[in-house]
Design an enzyme around this catalytic site. Structure first.
Site, PDB file in Angstrom:
ATOM      1  N   ARG A 143       0.283  -0.908  -0.009  1.00 60.31           N
ATOM      2  CA  ARG A 143       0.084  -0.010   0.334  1.00 60.31           C
ATOM      3  C   ARG A 143       1.145   1.837  -0.118  1.00 60.31           C
ATOM      4  NH1 ARG A 143      -3.315  -2.592   4.148  1.00 60.31           N
ATOM      5  NH2 ARG A 143      -4.940  -4.145   2.831  1.00 60.31           N
TER       6      ARG A 143
ATOM      7  N   LYS B 194       1.278  11.248 -10.939  1.00 57.61           N
ATOM      8  CA  LYS B 194       1.131  10.612 -11.982  1.00 57.61           C
ATOM      9  C   LYS B 194       1.519   9.422 -12.013  1.00 57.61           C
ATOM     10  CE  LYS B 194      -2.472  13.238 -14.465  1.00 57.61           C
ATOM     11  NZ  LYS B 194      -3.757  13.893 -15.751  1.00 57.61           N
TER      12      LYS B 194
ATOM     13  N   GLU C  70       6.695  17.835 -24.864  1.00 57.60           N
ATOM     14  CA  GLU C  70       5.913  18.429 -23.949  1.00 57.60           C
ATOM     15  C   GLU C  70       7.063  19.668 -23.515  1.00 57.60           C
ATOM     16  OE1 GLU C  70       3.127  16.450 -22.463  1.00 57.60           O
ATOM     17  OE2 GLU C  70       3.919  14.680 -22.803  1.00 57.60           O
TER      18      GLU C  70
ATOM     19  N   LYS D 250       4.459  22.893 -14.538  1.00 58.08           N
ATOM     20  CA  LYS D 250       4.241  22.367 -13.430  1.00 58.08           C
ATOM     21  C   LYS D 250       3.499  21.995 -12.339  1.00 58.08           C
ATOM     22  CE  LYS D 250       3.515  17.077 -14.215  1.00 58.08           C
ATOM     23  NZ  LYS D 250       3.448  15.499 -14.861  1.00 58.08           N
TER      24      LYS D 250
END
Ligand SMILES: NC(=O)c1ccc[n+]([C@@H]2O[C@H](COP(=O)([O-])OP(=O)(O)OC[C@H]3O[C@@H](n4cnc5c(N)ncnc54)[C@H](O)[C@@H]3O)[C@@H](O)[C@H]2O)c1
Ligand SMILES: O=C(O)C(=O)C[C@@H](O)[C@H](O)[C@H](O)COP(=O)(O)O
Ligand SMILES: [Zn+2]
Length: 362
Positions: A121, A143, A185, A227
């Protein structure tokens, strides 16, 4: 050295951008409360170039290194590959304070991060990004994901790293195609958030293509700062973070429809950004002259701007309907209103998208 700090409360961390960082990896890790066994995830290409340097740095700081090499390629960013890493972590008795270190591009980073987020976890995660794309984008913001055979990044989580070490030295061995893919990007950041940075890119693109150190350091640090701002505002993409998906609605569809083997992620995003600016012009949101500037910069970076002939607008629409940004069945696009400012648009009809897509073929 440039430091970009992401302020996310208990999940805050620093991104360091400099040359000469990899040999200091162990020192940087020592400040965290970790147990000595490290899972170093890389691939055979990056492992052969930088694996020994990373291992030596870790061992000199007292860590024991378990190196895992996953096969090179987007098609291996999969649950099957993640399962092999879970097996290794379990067999080698990694515990809740055993860090996972990702040494590689976005594929290694997203996959290792997904394993770090889910094994026991969640165990500490460190990003050592080795492509331009990974330094400006994938190592930052948390992400992590693997692909579903039919959909990009469909299985994933938001899981922040403890630290990002972007060593500019390692970019010297990149294939020029990967440098160009990373620039997609970088151009994205100019369009979505920073007109002055976009103009700087127009002026300095050749310096970046030539991997000039000062230009690279500037582009990586500015990209990470942009970002960081967006992620701080909306860590789990309840709204505004979706602007980082400019060009990705179509880009992800192209990657999935070509089995993840035809385009580099940045190339697919480049085609997606070109289509998005054409859509914004068709909707009367964005001046034609600005669209030409964006498409011209993408072209100058040696990136594609056209949809390949073998994929129909119908197939693209079907894939885009499964995009993660879709809510209540409505396609969602990130579209510019001026260079440096975008909006998230949810009310474009499929008929309009189809009409614009037909203009995106060669
Ligand atoms: N998590 C995020 O926020 C985020 C953001 C952008 C992209 N991504 C993901 O990142 C992935 C693309 O990452 P990528 O463009 O880095 O591709 P990649 O990880 O496939 O790396 C590209 C190629 O460069 C090689 N390579 C890596 N470092 C090298 C080095 N220093 N020298 C020589 N060769 C090197 C790799 O072996 C590979 O062949 C996609 O899966 C994309 O979805 C994630
Ligand atoms: O960090 C983000 O948010 C992004 O959207 C960055 C993108 O460049 C990146 O490709 C990301 O992996 C896409 O995420 P997804 O949620 O559209 O799968
Ligand atoms: Zn991307």
């Amino acid at each position: 050295m440039q430091e970009v700090y992401i302020n996310l409360g208990a999940r805050s961390y620093s991104i360091y951008v400099d040359t000469g960082l990899l040999p200091r990896l162990g020192e940087y890790l020592k400040v965290f409360k970790l147990t000595p066994r490290v899972l170093l995830v890389t691939n055979p290409v990056v492992g052969s170039l930088y694996g020994t340097a990373a291992e030596t740095a870790l061992k000199n700081a007292g860590f024991e290194v378990i190196r895992a090499e996953i096969p090179d390629g987007e098609e291996y960013k999969s649950l099957a590959t993640a399962e092999k890493l879970y097996d290794l972590a379990y067999t080698r008795e990694l515990d809740r304070r055993s860090p996972v270190v990702a040494l590689g591009g976005g594929v290694v980073g997203d996959l290792a991060g997904f394993v770090a987020a889910t094994y026991l976890r969640g165990v500490p995660f460190i990003q050592v990004p080795t492509t331009l794309l990974a330094q400006v984008d994938s190592s930052v913001g948390g992400k992590v994901a693997v692909n579903h055979p039919r959909g990009k990044n469909i299985i994933g989580a938001f899981y922040q790293p403890r630290l990002v070490l972007a060593d500019l030295d390692v970019l010297k061995t990149l294939d020029p195609r990967e440098v160009r893919a990373g620039l997609a990007e970088v151009i994205k950041y100019g369009v979505i958030a920073d007109q002055a940075f976009f103009a700087w890119l127009e002026e300095n693109l050749e310096r970046l293509l030539a991997l000039e150190a000062r230009a690279l350091a500037h582009a990586v640090a500015v990209s990470c700062r942009i970002k960081a701002r967006v992620v701080q505002e909306d860590e789990t993409e309840q709204g505004r973070r979706a602007i980082l998906n400019f060009g990705h609605t179509l880009g992800h569809a192209l990657e999935a429809l070509t089995g993840y083997t035809t385009y580099r992620h940045g190339e697919a995003v480049a085609i997606g950004m070109a289509a998005a600016v054409r859509l914004a012009v068709a909707l009367g949101m964005f001046p034609e002259g600005d669209a030409a500037r964006v498409i011209n910069l993408i072209r100058r970076a040696g990136l594609p701007v056209e949809v390949p002939a073998g994929i129909s607008p119908g197939e693209l629409l079907a894939s885009m309907r499964r995009d993660k940004k879709v809510l209540a069945g409505r396609l969602t696009f990130v579209l510019p209103v001026e260079i440096g400012r975008v909006e998230i648009v949810r009310d474009v009809s499929e008929e309009t998208v189809g009409r614009v897509l037909r203009l995106c073929y060669n």
